[in-house]
Design a protein around this motif. Structure first.
Motif, PDB file in Angstrom:
ATOM      1  N   SER A  29      -5.436   3.748  -0.844  1.00 55.87           N
ATOM      2  CA  SER A  29      -4.708   2.224  -1.199  1.00 55.87           C
ATOM      3  C   SER A  29      -5.153   1.367   0.112  1.00 55.87           C
ATOM      4  O   SER A  29      -5.342   0.239   0.078  1.00 55.87           O
ATOM      5  CB  SER A  29      -3.468   2.237  -1.319  1.00 55.87           C
ATOM      6  OG  SER A  29      -2.570   2.782  -0.542  1.00 55.87           O
TER       7      SER A  29
ATOM      8  N   TRP B  94      -3.163   9.099  -1.981  1.00 54.43           N
ATOM      9  CA  TRP B  94      -3.205   7.612  -2.471  1.00 54.43           C
ATOM     10  C   TRP B  94      -2.677   6.785  -1.378  1.00 54.43           C
ATOM     11  O   TRP B  94      -3.274   5.637  -1.526  1.00 54.43           O
ATOM     12  CB  TRP B  94      -2.115   7.600  -3.704  1.00 54.43           C
ATOM     13  CG  TRP B  94      -2.692   8.107  -4.856  1.00 54.43           C
ATOM     14  CD1 TRP B  94      -4.068   8.664  -5.211  1.00 54.43           C
ATOM     15  CD2 TRP B  94      -2.086   8.316  -6.229  1.00 54.43           C
ATOM     16  NE1 TRP B  94      -4.107   9.123  -6.522  1.00 54.43           N
ATOM     17  CE2 TRP B  94      -3.055   8.955  -7.208  1.00 54.43           C
ATOM     18  CE3 TRP B  94      -0.820   8.232  -6.799  1.00 54.43           C
ATOM     19  CZ2 TRP B  94      -2.465   9.334  -8.329  1.00 54.43           C
ATOM     20  CZ3 TRP B  94      -0.373   8.520  -7.974  1.00 54.43           C
ATOM     21  CH2 TRP B  94      -1.374   9.247  -8.762  1.00 54.43           C
TER      22      TRP B  94
ATOM     23  N   VAL C 212       0.855  -1.274  -0.056  1.00 57.05           N
ATOM     24  CA  VAL C 212      -0.113  -0.009  -0.030  1.00 57.05           C
ATOM     25  C   VAL C 212       0.636   1.298  -0.042  1.00 57.05           C
ATOM     26  O   VAL C 212       2.026   1.247   0.306  1.00 57.05           O
ATOM     27  CB  VAL C 212      -0.867   0.119   1.149  1.00 57.05           C
ATOM     28  CG1 VAL C 212      -1.913  -1.096   1.089  1.00 57.05           C
ATOM     29  CG2 VAL C 212      -0.081  -0.028   2.588  1.00 57.05           C
TER      30      VAL C 212
ATOM     31  N   TRP D  26      -8.897   0.727   0.088  1.00 58.07           N
ATOM     32  CA  TRP D  26      -9.067  -0.503  -0.996  1.00 58.07           C
ATOM     33  C   TRP D  26      -8.773  -1.685  -0.435  1.00 58.07           C
ATOM     34  O   TRP D  26      -9.411  -2.730  -0.517  1.00 58.07           O
ATOM     35  CB  TRP D  26      -8.381  -0.176  -2.231  1.00 58.07           C
ATOM     36  CG  TRP D  26      -8.888   1.220  -2.703  1.00 58.07           C
ATOM     37  CD1 TRP D  26     -10.186   1.796  -2.878  1.00 58.07           C
ATOM     38  CD2 TRP D  26      -8.227   2.065  -3.701  1.00 58.07           C
ATOM     39  NE1 TRP D  26     -10.178   2.958  -3.554  1.00 58.07           N
ATOM     40  CE2 TRP D  26      -9.019   2.900  -4.288  1.00 58.07           C
ATOM     41  CE3 TRP D  26      -6.872   1.901  -4.252  1.00 58.07           C
ATOM     42  CZ2 TRP D  26      -8.607   4.074  -5.214  1.00 58.07           C
ATOM     43  CZ3 TRP D  26      -6.537   2.951  -5.005  1.00 58.07           C
ATOM     44  CH2 TRP D  26      -7.138   3.931  -5.364  1.00 58.07           C
TER      45      TRP D  26
ATOM     46  N   HIS E 133      -6.504  -1.169  -7.487  1.00 65.29           N
ATOM     47  CA  HIS E 133      -5.485  -0.349  -7.277  1.00 65.29           C
ATOM     48  C   HIS E 133      -5.093  -0.064  -8.802  1.00 65.29           C
ATOM     49  O   HIS E 133      -4.797   1.353  -9.113  1.00 65.29           O
ATOM     50  CB  HIS E 133      -4.327  -1.116  -6.660  1.00 65.29           C
ATOM     51  CG  HIS E 133      -3.086  -0.293  -6.353  1.00 65.29           C
ATOM     52  ND1 HIS E 133      -2.111   0.088  -7.098  1.00 65.29           N
ATOM     53  CD2 HIS E 133      -2.829   0.384  -5.054  1.00 65.29           C
ATOM     54  CE1 HIS E 133      -1.424   0.817  -6.657  1.00 65.29           C
ATOM     55  NE2 HIS E 133      -1.582   1.077  -5.385  1.00 65.29           N
TER      56      HIS E 133
END
Length: 421
Positions: A313, A309, A292, A316, A342
């Protein structure tokens, strides 16, 4: 200490790296019933990343909200971020539509405040054990999959077994290297330096980004009256820049169109930076392992997307793997879902950033969109959504937006650029 319940595992998940991505992943996984060991190689709970844009793009606001960090960020003085972008056609100035909702935002906040805040939040989350001064030195492998880590600690080496190992340990990820994760590198032909200034007056207190083609610069106001000023010139300028770093840095800033008034502010940090910061993307999963944040993908610093991000991530990953990580599903299939998300959400952004990192002038399509956004309020808002990573390249360059940009520029053919300020 959280007591293990599954035979053969000390934890469900072990995460290497307790910065933004690692701490966020730990919190979100634990809230979904996963037992997490959060390892941090540094011993100081207040440690933080120094070289950073100190900005979280608006795409990550929902993650901050889910984490419950928004009130704490507001209390800490985080600055709601938007920006103005200088181009050769004038300033792009996104504003909310009349009678419309406010522009999406997240926050600018120094990592010296942000990192300890989210790490302490993780440490207080039931199901998370924060293990400081634990540096991963090896991976435990069985049957072709990762089943844990070996870590160096003040009390010596220890092994921690888990269903899933997560590398959240930055662009030079030890976990990724130990696992032999495939990596693709993209050259960055700009270098960068930044410094912090206190009480720097910016118009309306709003950040500024300068597209000088190919050189770049930005000014991001942060908490406690501190503004981050950064310059990102073409590497062709590096030898001369290095001869007098401070003089070159300040001269670059003073020469900017609508330059920030440096003489009215106090510099409160050293000038720091990097002369070589390649972009890279790694395959984000392998059997028993996930990456990640910067460990999976490192963006160009000039876009300020790394923090956003990292948080996305982490979310996610938690959404994809939590049930399987707790022993209630197929972990390999869950990791496939994470990798797919991703790739779908970030690959297009990364490809555009990697191309722009060649320190080239705008290409024809970029000239079309940036020039029109400097002249049209709707396209300026559209640009804001893209810069905030709330829409991807395909939506940014959709036929309707391109057609509008073409029409706007035809109406303004021959008109002078808007004045700088």
């Amino acid at each position: 200490m959280t007591r293990p319940e599954s035979a053969g595992h000390d934890y469900d998940v072990v995460i290497s790296g307790a910065s933004l991505a690692g701490s966020a992943a730990a919190i979100l996984l634990a809230r979904r019933g996963v037992r997490v060991a959060l390892l941090e190689r540094r011993s100081d709970p207040d440690a933080y990343k120094v070289l950073c844009t100190h900005s979280i793009t608006a795409n990550a606001y929902p993650v901050l909200d889910e984490l419950g960090l928004v009130p704490a960020l507001e209390k800490a003085g985080a600055v709601r971020n938007t920006a103005r972008w200088y181009t050769r056609w004038g300033w792009i100035e996104p504003r909310a539509a009349p009678a419309g909702p406010e522009l999406p935002y997240a926050y600018n906040i120094r990592r010296s405040v942000l990192d300890p805040l989210i790490r302490s939040h993780a440490a207080r989350t039931p199901g998370v054990d924060l293990l400081l001064a634990h540096q991963v030195t090896g991976l435990l492998r069985e049957g072709g999959r990762t089943v844990g880590v070996r870590a160096s600690t003040p009390r010596g080496e220890r092994e921690i077994r888990a269903r899933l190992v997560v590398g959240a340990d930055g662009k030079d990820s030890a976990v990724a290297k130990l696992a032999g994760m495939p990596v693709r590198r993209y050259e960055n032909t700009r270098f960068g330096y930044l410094a912090h200034f206190r009480d720097l007056p910016l118009p309306d207190g709003i950040g500024r980004i300068w597209f000088l083609e190919p050189d770049m610069a930005y000014a991001f106001p942060n908490d406690d009256g501190v503004t981050v000023l950064a310059v990102l010139p073409d590497k062709k300028r590096l030898p001369a820049f290095r001869e007098d770093l401070e003089g070159s840095f300040l001269a670059f800033l003073r020469a900017l169109p609508g330059a920030p008034p440096l003489d009215d502010a106090e510099r409160v940090s050293k000038i720091i930076g990097t002369v070589d910061y390649p972009l890279h993307s790694r395959t984000p999963t392998a059997p028993g392992l996930a990456l990640v944040g910067d460990a999976a993908l490192t963006g160009d610093p000039l876009w300020g997307v790394g923090c956003g991000w990292a948080l996305q991530s982490a979310r996610w990953l938690a959404e994809a793997v939590a049930p399987a990580a707790a022993g209630r599903g197929d972990l390999d299939r869950a990791l496939v879902r994470y990798a797919r998300t991703h790739r779908r959400r970030l690959l297009g952004h990364q490809r555009l950033a990697a191309d722009f990192a060649k320190a080239r002038p705008f290409n024809p399509l970029e000239r079309l969109m940036f020039s029109a956004a400097a002249r049209d309020a709707a396209l300026a808002r559209h640009m804001h959504l893209f810069a905030s990573r709330l829409i991807g390249p395909l939506r940014f360059l959709n036929p309707a937006a391109v057609a509008r940009a073409t029409a706007v520029n035809l109406r303004h053919r021959g008109a002078p650029a808007r004045s700088t300020r």
